[in-house]
Motif scaffolding. Structure first.
Motif, PDB file in Angstrom:
ATOM      1  N   ASN A  46       3.210  -3.541   8.818  1.00  0.00           N
ATOM      2  CA  ASN A  46       4.276  -2.386   8.835  1.00  0.00           C
ATOM      3  C   ASN A  46       5.322  -2.961   8.899  1.00  0.00           C
ATOM      4  OD1 ASN A  46       2.679  -0.221   8.143  1.00  0.00           O
ATOM      5  ND2 ASN A  46       2.040  -0.252  10.529  1.00  0.00           N
ATOM      6  N   ARG A 104      -0.867   3.172   9.462  1.00  0.00           N
ATOM      7  CA  ARG A 104      -1.638   2.939  10.612  1.00  0.00           C
ATOM      8  C   ARG A 104      -1.609   1.387  10.989  1.00  0.00           C
ATOM      9  NH1 ARG A 104      -5.080   5.866   6.423  1.00  0.00           N
ATOM     10  NH2 ARG A 104      -5.652   8.035   7.357  1.00  0.00           N
ATOM     11  N   ALA A 116      -8.270  -6.236   5.581  1.00  0.00           N
ATOM     12  CA  ALA A 116      -7.073  -5.284   5.455  1.00  0.00           C
ATOM     13  C   ALA A 116      -5.893  -6.010   4.421  1.00  0.00           C
ATOM     14  CB  ALA A 116      -6.259  -5.163   6.872  1.00  0.00           C
ATOM     15  N   GLU A 147      -7.130   1.161   3.861  1.00  0.00           N
ATOM     16  CA  GLU A 147      -6.837   0.520   5.083  1.00  0.00           C
ATOM     17  C   GLU A 147      -7.694   0.224   6.055  1.00  0.00           C
ATOM     18  OE1 GLU A 147      -2.616   2.536   6.359  1.00  0.00           O
ATOM     19  OE2 GLU A 147      -3.891   4.029   5.701  1.00  0.00           O
ATOM     20  N   VAL A 164       0.350  -4.583   5.809  1.00  0.00           N
ATOM     21  CA  VAL A 164      -0.461  -4.361   6.924  1.00  0.00           C
ATOM     22  C   VAL A 164       0.264  -4.436   8.284  1.00  0.00           C
ATOM     23  CG1 VAL A 164      -2.544  -5.700   8.127  1.00  0.00           C
ATOM     24  CG2 VAL A 164      -2.471  -5.205   5.654  1.00  0.00           C
ATOM     25  N   GLY A 166      -0.664   4.435   4.814  1.00  0.00           N
ATOM     26  CA  GLY A 166       0.344   3.354   5.053  1.00  0.00           C
ATOM     27  C   GLY A 166       0.975   3.332   6.280  1.00  0.00           C
ATOM     28  N   LEU A 188      -2.865  -2.261  12.113  1.00  0.00           N
ATOM     29  CA  LEU A 188      -4.034  -3.032  11.875  1.00  0.00           C
ATOM     30  C   LEU A 188      -5.078  -3.337  13.491  1.00  0.00           C
ATOM     31  CD1 LEU A 188      -5.601  -5.305  10.575  1.00  0.00           C
ATOM     32  CD2 LEU A 188      -3.999  -7.114  11.263  1.00  0.00           C
ATOM     33  N   THR A 232      -8.357  -0.638  10.373  1.00  0.00           N
ATOM     34  CA  THR A 232      -7.826  -0.736  11.695  1.00  0.00           C
ATOM     35  C   THR A 232      -8.901  -1.133  12.589  1.00  0.00           C
ATOM     36  OG1 THR A 232      -6.228   1.229  11.345  1.00  0.00           O
ATOM     37  CG2 THR A 232      -7.043   0.801  13.596  1.00  0.00           C
ATOM     38  N   ARG A 271       0.892  -1.008   0.297  1.00  0.00           N
ATOM     39  CA  ARG A 271       0.117   0.119   0.024  1.00  0.00           C
ATOM     40  C   ARG A 271       0.732   1.343   0.229  1.00  0.00           C
ATOM     41  NH1 ARG A 271      -2.615  -0.936   6.063  1.00  0.00           N
ATOM     42  NH2 ARG A 271      -0.555  -0.779   6.999  1.00  0.00           N
ATOM     43  N   LEU A 316     -10.475   4.567   4.458  1.00  0.00           N
ATOM     44  CA  LEU A 316     -10.155   4.128   5.668  1.00  0.00           C
ATOM     45  C   LEU A 316     -11.493   3.288   6.413  1.00  0.00           C
ATOM     46  CD1 LEU A 316      -8.248   3.080   8.258  1.00  0.00           C
ATOM     47  CD2 LEU A 316      -8.940   5.754   9.338  1.00  0.00           C
ATOM     48  N   VAL A 328      -4.953  -3.961   0.467  1.00  0.00           N
ATOM     49  CA  VAL A 328      -3.646  -3.474   0.211  1.00  0.00           C
ATOM     50  C   VAL A 328      -3.493  -2.998  -1.277  1.00  0.00           C
ATOM     51  CG1 VAL A 328      -1.383  -3.911   0.119  1.00  0.00           C
ATOM     52  CG2 VAL A 328      -2.533  -4.566   1.985  1.00  0.00           C
TER      53      VAL A 328
END
Length: 330
Positions: free
Chosen positions: A329, A287, A206, A215, A327, A285, A289, A217, A6, A172, A210
């Motif tokens: 990071n 945030r 999630a 995104e 997802v 990019g 999960l 959360t 993402r 989001l 991508v």
């Protein structure tokens, strides 16, 4: 499978390095920016009371265009919110959506998008319901309503907003789960099963989103003193009133507490709208999960950490790897 994530989709190759530099930071490290919601459109479900009501006012006062949705309009809570919007000249619109209704979800989201003049930036699935008591006494009426509200409702809402978000290559979705979506306390009925399902659906979404720059959360609150306790007590007593003795006979101690539960103590329910605002304000990019929210114990954190490691370890080098790593990071 195309090797994409993402960050490259959202920022382009030139910005990928700068965004990747934040990938080792925890959520707490990167959610310190002061939110600025000017020009941001946010649709929230379950806004008659609790987190949804507080979030709708909070974000509108920060400059967002807010679509505060609730069921059974007209009602006093809708009139109060509308009057607040008029008095404070807020870009806040009350729309009727019962998340258990296919028709109301479709019509309500279409109305919000028409007012907004395009795709929504943020969907917050906050509406929820709870019945207490042992699993055995949960009849199909209570079970179906709990799943319809807590799982199928967010699914309906996501399906309604995603085509336009995918076209815009941004968006989001915030799903309000619970600590009880990762850990179990007995005699909370189907609440934990529905929140576990919501957690799994959110994580799957999630990964799948991508490539589309969208995104997801999951917010995991602990106990807070909101109307969910009063509503759950009323639901539980109604359930108990129609339960058959053959099902209730073995659970005297667990049934005794039904109708009198409370939780959260002196905690501040605004913790949750503030936490969601911080997530919304984070750079696309980066945030998390999942975000646990509570000033006290957060028993789900080691579970969240472990499952993230398992997902990356299991699928990180597969064709799905870029999605999984984006997802989480890493």
């Amino acid at each position: 499978m195309t090797q994409i994530n993402r960050r490259t989709l959202l920022a382009g190759a030139a910005a990928t390095g700068a965004l990747a530099a934040t990938s080792t930071l925890s959520a707490e490290d990167v959610i310190t920016a002061k939110p600025n919601f000017e020009g941001k459109s946010i649709l929230i479900t379950g806004c008659s009371t609790g987190f949804g009501r507080m979030a709708s006012e909070y974000y509108a006062r920060m400059g967002a265009r807010v679509f505060a949705t609730m069921r059974n309009v007209p009602r006093a809570e809708a009139e109060e919110l509308t009057q607040i919007a008029i008095d404070e000249q807020l870009d806040l619109h009350v729309i009727e959506i019962d998340v258990t209704s296919d028709e109301q979800v479709e019509v309500g989201v279409a109305k919000a998008m028409e007012i907004n003049g395009g795709p929504l930036d943020v969907l917050i699935n906050n509406a929820g319901i709870s019945f207490g008591g042992p699993i055995e006494i949960q009849d199909m009426e209570a079970t179906q309503l709990t799943f319809d509200t807590n799982v199928f409702g967010p699914h309906r809402m996501a399906r309604a907003v995603l085509p336009s978000m995918r076209e815009a290559k941004s968006g989001l979705i915030i799903n309000v789960s619970s600590q009880l979506g990762r850990v179990i306390v007995p005699a909370y009925g189907q609440y934990s099963p529905t929140k576990f399902a919501l957690e799994a659906m959110s994580e799957s979404l999630a990964y799948e989103l991508v490539p589309h720059g969208i995104e997801v959360t999951v917010i995991e609150p602990g106990g807070y003193p909101t109307m969910i306790w009063k509503n759950a007590n009323e639901n539980s007593l109604a359930l108990l009133g129609r339960a058959e003795e053959k099902h209730t006979a073995g659970y005297a101690a667990l049934i005794e507490q039904l109708g009198s539960r409370s939780g959260g103590g002196s905690t501040d329910p605004m913790d949750v709208p503030r936490a969601m605002a911080e997530v919304i304000a984070m750079p696309a990019g980066t945030r998390p999960l999942r975000r646990a929210v509570h000033p006290g114990a957060k028993p789900q954190l080691p579970i969240n950490d472990l499952t993230a490691k398992v997902q990356v370890g299991w699928l990180g080098e597969s064709g799905y790897g870029p999605w999984i790593k984006a997802v989480h990071n890493v």
